[in-house]
Design an enzyme around this catalytic site. Structure first.
Site, PDB file in Angstrom:
ATOM      1  N   GLU A 193       6.242   7.577  -6.921  1.00  0.00           N
ATOM      2  CA  GLU A 193       4.801   7.433  -7.190  1.00  0.00           C
ATOM      3  C   GLU A 193       4.242   6.602  -6.040  1.00  0.00           C
ATOM      4  O   GLU A 193       4.394   5.381  -6.021  1.00  0.00           O
ATOM      5  CB  GLU A 193       4.583   6.715  -8.528  1.00  0.00           C
ATOM      6  N   GLU A 214       5.040  10.943 -13.880  1.00  0.00           N
ATOM      7  CA  GLU A 214       5.239   9.996 -14.974  1.00  0.00           C
ATOM      8  C   GLU A 214       4.301  10.418 -16.100  1.00  0.00           C
ATOM      9  O   GLU A 214       3.295  11.089 -15.865  1.00  0.00           O
ATOM     10  CB  GLU A 214       4.938   8.563 -14.507  1.00  0.00           C
ATOM     11  N   ASN A 264       0.687  -3.956  -8.537  1.00  0.00           N
ATOM     12  CA  ASN A 264      -0.684  -3.817  -9.055  1.00  0.00           C
ATOM     13  C   ASN A 264      -0.776  -3.633 -10.578  1.00  0.00           C
ATOM     14  O   ASN A 264      -1.777  -3.988 -11.185  1.00  0.00           O
ATOM     15  CB  ASN A 264      -1.434  -2.691  -8.317  1.00  0.00           C
ATOM     16  N   CYS A 271      -3.598   2.850  -6.960  1.00  0.00           N
ATOM     17  CA  CYS A 271      -3.093   3.964  -6.142  1.00  0.00           C
ATOM     18  C   CYS A 271      -4.006   5.189  -6.202  1.00  0.00           C
ATOM     19  O   CYS A 271      -4.202   5.878  -5.212  1.00  0.00           O
ATOM     20  CB  CYS A 271      -1.716   4.345  -6.645  1.00  0.00           C
TER      21      CYS A 271
HETATM   22  N1  LIG Z   1       1.387   6.503  -7.332  1.00  0.00           N
HETATM   23  C1  LIG Z   1       1.473   5.464  -8.146  1.00  0.00           C
HETATM   24  O1  LIG Z   1       1.655   5.599  -9.346  1.00  0.00           O
HETATM   25  C2  LIG Z   1       1.319   4.064  -7.605  1.00  0.00           C
HETATM   26  C3  LIG Z   1       1.052   3.023  -8.492  1.00  0.00           C
HETATM   27  C4  LIG Z   1       0.912   1.733  -7.985  1.00  0.00           C
HETATM   28  C5  LIG Z   1       1.001   1.487  -6.625  1.00  0.00           C
HETATM   29  N2  LIG Z   1       1.239   2.511  -5.779  1.00  0.00           N
HETATM   30  C6  LIG Z   1       1.298   2.268  -4.317  1.00  0.00           C
HETATM   31  O2  LIG Z   1       2.019   1.067  -4.057  1.00  0.00           O
HETATM   32  C7  LIG Z   1       1.548   0.453  -2.869  1.00  0.00           C
HETATM   33  C8  LIG Z   1       1.300  -1.017  -3.106  1.00  0.00           C
HETATM   34  O3  LIG Z   1       2.401  -1.626  -3.690  1.00  0.00           O
HETATM   35  P1  LIG Z   1       3.454  -2.528  -2.877  1.00  0.00           P
HETATM   36  O4  LIG Z   1       2.766  -3.216  -1.759  1.00  0.00           O
HETATM   37  O5  LIG Z   1       4.190  -3.321  -3.875  1.00  0.00           O
HETATM   38  O6  LIG Z   1       4.431  -1.399  -2.260  1.00  0.00           O
HETATM   39  P2  LIG Z   1       5.786  -1.600  -1.447  1.00  0.00           P
HETATM   40  O7  LIG Z   1       6.230  -0.243  -1.037  1.00  0.00           O
HETATM   41  O8  LIG Z   1       5.656  -2.635  -0.412  1.00  0.00           O
HETATM   42  O9  LIG Z   1       6.821  -2.206  -2.520  1.00  0.00           O
HETATM   43  C9  LIG Z   1       7.083  -1.564  -3.734  1.00  0.00           C
HETATM   44  C10 LIG Z   1       8.431  -2.029  -4.253  1.00  0.00           C
HETATM   45  O10 LIG Z   1       9.459  -1.603  -3.375  1.00  0.00           O
HETATM   46  C11 LIG Z   1      10.319  -2.679  -3.072  1.00  0.00           C
HETATM   47  N3  LIG Z   1      10.893  -2.427  -1.748  1.00  0.00           N
HETATM   48  C12 LIG Z   1      10.335  -2.670  -0.546  1.00  0.00           C
HETATM   49  N4  LIG Z   1      11.167  -2.268   0.444  1.00  0.00           N
HETATM   50  C13 LIG Z   1      12.256  -1.743  -0.166  1.00  0.00           C
HETATM   51  C14 LIG Z   1      13.472  -1.156   0.315  1.00  0.00           C
HETATM   52  N5  LIG Z   1      13.712  -1.026   1.611  1.00  0.00           N
HETATM   53  N6  LIG Z   1      14.375  -0.733  -0.590  1.00  0.00           N
HETATM   54  C15 LIG Z   1      14.134  -0.829  -1.911  1.00  0.00           C
HETATM   55  N7  LIG Z   1      13.010  -1.400  -2.426  1.00  0.00           N
HETATM   56  C16 LIG Z   1      12.085  -1.842  -1.565  1.00  0.00           C
HETATM   57  C17 LIG Z   1       9.409  -3.883  -3.164  1.00  0.00           C
HETATM   58  O11 LIG Z   1      10.157  -5.075  -3.314  1.00  0.00           O
HETATM   59  C18 LIG Z   1       8.582  -3.534  -4.378  1.00  0.00           C
HETATM   60  O12 LIG Z   1       9.289  -3.822  -5.568  1.00  0.00           O
HETATM   61  C19 LIG Z   1       0.288   1.215  -2.500  1.00  0.00           C
HETATM   62  O13 LIG Z   1       0.556   2.114  -1.458  1.00  0.00           O
HETATM   63  C20 LIG Z   1      -0.051   1.966  -3.766  1.00  0.00           C
HETATM   64  O14 LIG Z   1      -0.810   3.119  -3.560  1.00  0.00           O
HETATM   65  C21 LIG Z   1       1.415   3.792  -6.244  1.00  0.00           C
HETATM   66  C1  LIG Z   2      -5.833   2.599 -13.091  1.00  0.00           C
HETATM   67  N1  LIG Z   2      -4.993   3.424 -13.897  1.00  0.00           N
HETATM   68  C2  LIG Z   2      -5.844   4.469 -14.364  1.00  0.00           C
HETATM   69  C3  LIG Z   2      -4.464   2.705 -15.027  1.00  0.00           C
HETATM   70  C4  LIG Z   2      -3.933   4.034 -13.085  1.00  0.00           C
HETATM   71  C5  LIG Z   2      -2.797   3.145 -12.720  1.00  0.00           C
HETATM   72  C6  LIG Z   2      -1.750   3.793 -11.867  1.00  0.00           C
HETATM   73  C7  LIG Z   2      -1.741   3.342 -10.465  1.00  0.00           C
HETATM   74  O1  LIG Z   2      -1.937   2.350  -9.859  1.00  0.00           O
END
Ligand SMILES: NC(=O)c1ccc[n+]([C@@H]2O[C@H](COP(=O)([O-])OP(=O)(O)OC[C@H]3O[C@@H](n4cnc5c(N)ncnc54)[C@H](O)[C@@H]3O)[C@@H](O)[C@H]2O)c1
Ligand SMILES: C[N+](C)(C)CCCC=O
Length: 497
Positions: A257, A471, A160, A291
């Site tokens: 995260e 972070e 994202n 997120c």
């Molecule tokens: N808290 C935060 O700062 C934050 C920020 C952005 C997104 N998110 C969360 O991320 C999710 C959406 O992103 P997504 O669909 O890419 O998440 P995801 O968990 O499917 O994948 C994230 C990353 O992990 C890798 N991955 C997947 N399985 C793995 C494994 N078994 N071992 C190692 N790496 C692996 C993927 O290739 C990708 O690079 C949402 O739940 C969102 O809330 C959190």
């Molecule tokens: C939208 N913000 C504020 C840039 C937060 C990004 C971090 C998570 O997805």
């Protein structure tokens, strides 16, 4: 002047990067399609890294660590500041590639690039402040602590905020003297490698920031690699649990995260205009794929009709379409399966008794080149209750669930009734209520009279299942360094034997 337009970009350059240059992976048979969300065209092919390539990238990072960790903070800062200057100069180009690969609007992508640059500037400034303590002991003896880097750190990112996530992870890691191997999401592989190239151009030693492409297999190779000292992960709760498990085999520290289902509490004494703006910012940035989004919008009963009318009016007015146009405020969702998943949440909400107040449908722009893109109309759901799946589960799309409440005590119980705790917000004019409510909210980032702002000077991260560690902010130095204590005896050894 715009350099690219939607539907016009083919990425042909290799997307892996280690030892100071772009690298091709010999795994041509495993090439995967990467799509342009705005058009649905194939943008490039992903060459996933296997064990050999992961090992080469880790070795390159180890070699860079040897040199980088011995530099002074001032020396590291100089290179980081140069990287920030290059990002500033290449802002438009990076933002355009982010749009082409992710589908978000150019207006937002520029802000993401700015946040990445600011993060690098912030940690560059902190690099020379890293220091230990001096502790006086009896008899003139003393101890001191040295703040030392961890070694080769791994970053694994979500799709994202591809460039921003790569920057938020690498900047504190590098400032503390570590090197990094970063794996972007296979859905958005294009811009992290630009960051690696920028560091190299800024004078970083070869191998300081490396990028390996791939999905879960590549990620898992990184987590299990014996020469990796730490894993910092951004993604879903489900994957976060696996990362923690894999890292535990090598007793490696993790930063996680993860996802959220954050509440936004709007009291009847709020400034309604700001509350409406806050709710829109809490739900529709990056097509709702954020997120920290405040997707459970609790509105105090007396102002519910007024609030809903205004939110729906402004949601309907959101300009959807070509993400590279200046006027667009909502681009395309990241891919077809994700769009379908978000739309199915809306269908399920209807079945469970929610009312669709606006949006929630697939959207086909009039421009023929955008017809294969992954668009939907932003959705506001009314008549929601706490048990509905739209209120319980992270949708990760432009879907706001509006709930009604009567008392502060009641809304706090309902707001905290979730396994996640990434963020929360409160709108009220009553300053005492604002702080009282925030004290009771179980979330890592709480907003009073605003939402979804993330200045890099302040820590960001989750409570409960939304994560571990932080972070941004000064505290993140703790997560990318370790203390060595040194005892210095000034007298004789007082032996018991
Ligand atoms: N808290 C935060 O700062 C934050 C920020 C952005 C997104 N998110 C969360 O991320 C999710 C959406 O992103 P997504 O669909 O890419 O998440 P995801 O968990 O499917 O994948 C994230 C990353 O992990 C890798 N991955 C997947 N399985 C793995 C494994 N078994 N071992 C190692 N790496 C692996 C993927 O290739 C990708 O690079 C949402 O739940 C969102 O809330 C959190
Ligand atoms: C939208 N913000 C504020 C840039 C937060 C990004 C971090 C998570 O997805």
């Amino acid at each position: 002047v715009r350099c690219v337009s939607s539907g016009s970009v083919d990425v042909k350059v290799p997307l892996n990067f280690w030892a100071g240059k772009r690298q091709t992976s010999p795994e041509t048979c495993n090439k995967e399609h990467v799509y342009e969300p705005a058009t649905g065209r194939v943008l490039c092919h992903l060459e996933p890294c296997g064990a050999v390539e992961v090992d080469q990238a880790v070795k390159a990072a180890e070699s860079a660590f040897g040199h980088w960790s011995k530099l002074s903070g001032m020396e590291r800062a100089k290179i980081m500041i140069e990287a920030a200057r290059i990002i500033e100069r290449r802002r438009e180009e990076i933002a355009e590639m982010e749009v082409v690969n992710n589908g978000k609007s150019i207006t937002e992508a520029r802000l993401d690039v700015d946040s990445a640059r600011l993060c690098i500037e912030y940690y560059a400034a902190l690099a020379s402040t890293l220091a230990g303590q001096h502790v006086q002991l009896a008899g003139g003896s003393f101890a001191y602590t040295r703040r030392e880097p961890l070694g080769v750190c791994v970053g694994i990112g979500a799709w994202n905020y591809p460039f921003q996530i790569a920057s938020w992870k690498s900047a504190p890691a590098l400032a503390c003297g570590n090197s990094m191997v970063f794996k972007p999401s296979p859905v958005t592989p294009v811009t992290a490698v630009m960051l690696a190239e920028i560091y190299a151009a800024a004078g970083a030693p070869e191998g300081l920031l490396n990028v390996v492409q791939g999905g879960q297999e590549t990620g898992s190779l990184l987590c299990h690699h014996p020469d990796v000292a730490k894993v910092s992960f951004t993604g879903s709760v489900a994957t976060g649990k696996k990362i923690m498990e894999m890292a535990s085999k090598g007793v490696k520290p993790v930063t996680l995260e993860l996802g959220g289902k954050s509440p936004l509490l709007i009291f009847q004494d709020s400034d309604l205009e700001n509350a409406v703006r806050g709710a829109l910012m809490a739900n529709f940035l990056s097509q709702g794929q954020v997120c920290s989004n405040g997707t459970r919008v609790f509105v105090q009963k007396d102002i519910l009709p007024e609030f809903v009318e205004e939110v729906v009016k402004r949601t309907r007015a959101i300009q959807i379409g070509d993400p590279l146009l200046e006027s667009t405020r909502m681009g395309a969702l990241v891919n077809r399966p994700h769009l379908e998943k978000v739309l199915s949440f809306v269908d399920q909400a209807k079945k469970e008794g929610a009312t669709v107040l606006c949006g929630g449908e697939a959207f086909v722009p009039s421009d023929p080149k955008l017809r294969g893109g992954y668009y939907m109309t932003p959705c506001v759901l009314g008549d929601c209750t706490d048990e509905m799946s739209c209120v319980k589960e992270e949708i990760f799309g432009p879907v706001m669930s509006v709930l009604s409440f009567e008392t502060e005590e009641e809304v706090l119980l309902r707001a905290n009734d979730t396994t996640m705790g990434l963020a929360a917000g409160v709108f009220t004019r009553d300053v005492r209520r604002a702080h009282r409510v925030v004290e009771h909210l179980k979330a890592g980032s709480c907003f009073i009279n605003n939402y979804n702002i993330t200045p890099v000077e302040v820590p960001f991260g989750g409570f409960k299942m939304s994560g571990i560690g932080r972070e941004n902010g000064q505290v993140t130095v703790e997560y990318y360094s370790q203390l060595k204590t040194v005892f210095v005896e000034m007298g004789d050894v007082d032996s018991l034997f």
